[in-house]
Design an enzyme around this catalytic site. Structure first.
Site, short mmCIF file in Angstrom:
data_model
loop_
_atom_site.label_atom_id
_atom_site.label_comp_id
_atom_site.label_asym_id
_atom_site.label_seq_id
_atom_site.Cartn_x
_atom_site.Cartn_y
_atom_site.Cartn_z
N LYS A 73 -7.25 26.57 37.57
CA LYS A 73 -6.58 26.34 36.28
C LYS A 73 -5.53 25.24 36.41
O LYS A 73 -5.40 24.38 35.54
CB LYS A 73 -5.96 27.66 35.77
CG LYS A 73 -7.05 28.64 35.31
CD LYS A 73 -6.56 30.08 35.15
CE LYS A 73 -7.75 31.01 34.94
NZ LYS A 73 -7.41 32.43 34.91
N GLN A 99 -2.38 36.28 35.44
CA GLN A 99 -3.68 36.39 36.10
C GLN A 99 -4.02 37.86 36.36
O GLN A 99 -3.24 38.60 36.93
CB GLN A 99 -3.66 35.59 37.42
CG GLN A 99 -4.98 35.54 38.15
CD GLN A 99 -6.09 34.82 37.37
OE1 GLN A 99 -5.86 33.76 36.77
NE2 GLN A 99 -7.28 35.39 37.36
N ASP A 112 -4.85 33.24 26.70
CA ASP A 112 -6.04 33.94 27.22
C ASP A 112 -6.77 34.68 26.09
O ASP A 112 -7.91 35.08 26.24
CB ASP A 112 -5.61 34.97 28.28
CG ASP A 112 -5.97 34.52 29.68
OD1 ASP A 112 -6.84 33.64 29.81
OD2 ASP A 112 -5.39 35.08 30.64
#
Ligand code: NDP
Length: 296
Positions: free
Chosen positions: A54, A98, A121
């Site tokens: 990322k 994460q 997200d």
């Protein structure tokens, strides 16, 4: 028949190129670069690989990013207060924690702490809820990336029978919502399967579009699919491999060799869905910087 390959790497590059152009355009109008705050709890090797990918993608498209690494012993209270500080910080556009988190932390609680307007997200209940009613929202990156693949390859979705194997909050469930609910790109008749589904093959065999997202290595075999089906393999599973230097290899949820002989389209692992997930995260972060989804 041998399936045509859906090249996620190539399509992801096209998406990233568009984001890069838009970021440059945004900056040329006097705005600062979009900023993504990543939070990594603990030192899970796979999570490190994902956050690394990322960061690299951000650098590639001109998005600024920082990964804050926290001890895996951090308390829920401490983690939430760190997130709340980023919620308040106007220089942070997107926040990503994460997953998975260490078992003493509830991912639901942690995700709900993120300001939904910075939830790039697309996991916050506000964004999931808006997805369900087909309202603008941050769309979960992996299923959004799959919808983008259908669009790129002009693979029809409307009125098809789509079967999603796997019902997680981050992949299977939002995938089923996009396929069934989205007016612009979905409107498939959708079946969602999970661990309690009886006779999985009875469902997969009738799928025009099959999404494998169960996290079970090579679960889907050729005899479980219909001739000409479109098969999307989301799975990324590490299986032991003595011939590899690392001691493992990556396989999907689809038995590629037997399935590609019957499918019309198939995604490889790696190089299929994975790169799309990261590209869609870049797109969401730019939307967050521009406040396109939730204007002030
Ligand atoms: P989870 O483990 O959170 O969810 C798996 C889902 O599959 C659950 O709903 C589970 O059912 C269901 N399931 C498990 N076994 C079976 C089975 N035998 N038959 C039917 N359903 C089953 O995984 P994720 O959704 O997070 O990820 C799925 C896979 O995708 C993993 O391999 C992961 O690494 C990969 N992944 C890949 C990404 C990419 O970018 N390519 C991004 C995210 C994930 P139940 O709900 O009943 O437990």
């Amino acid at each position: 028949m041998s399936a045509e390959i859906i090249d996620g790497k190539k399509v992801a590059e096209l998406v990233r190129n568009r984001v890069r152009e838009d970021v440059n355009d945004w900056k040329s109008k006097g705005h600062r670069a979009p900023f993504l705050q990543v939070i990594l709890v603990g030192d899970d090797p796979a999570s490190k690989v994902y956050t690394g990918a990322k960061t690299k993608a951000c650098e590639d498209v001109g998005i600024e990013t920082h990964t804050r690494i926290l001890q895996d012993t951090i308390s829920a209270k401490e983690l939430k207060s760190i997130i709340k500080a980023y919620n308040e910080d106007d220089s942070v556009d997107g926040i990503l924690v994460q997953l998975p988190l260490p078992s003493h932390l509830s991912s639901h609680d942690v995700i709900e702490t993120i300001d939904y307007r910075k939830d790039v997200d697309g996991f916050h209940p506000m964004n999931v809820g808006r997805l369900t009613v087909d309202e603008p929202c941050y769309r979960s990156c992996t299923p959004a990336g799959i919808m983008e693949l259908f669009k790129h390859y002009s693979i029809p979705v409307k009125s098809k029978h789509a079967v999603v194997v796997g019902a997680s909050n981050i992949v299977g469930s939002p995938m089923a919502i996009m396929l069934s609910r989205e007016n612009s790109s979905g409107k498939a008749t959708t079946t969602i399967c999970h661990k309690f589904t009886k006779d999985l093959t009875q469902h997969t065999i009738s799928a025009d579009i099959l999404i494998a997202a169960a996290g079970q290595p090579e679960l889907i075999k050729g005899e479980m699919i219909k001739e000409g089906a479109v098969v999307i393999d989301v799975g990324i599973n590490r299986v032991a491999d003595e011939t590899s230097e690392k001691g493992y290899k990556l396989v999907g949820d689809v038995d590629y060799e037997s399935v590609r002989k019957k499918a019309s389209w198939i995604t490889p692992v790696p190089g299929g869905v994975g790169p799309m997930t990261v590209a869609m995260l870049m797109k969401n972060t730019l939307l967050a910087a521009k406040k396109s989804i939730y204007p002030e």
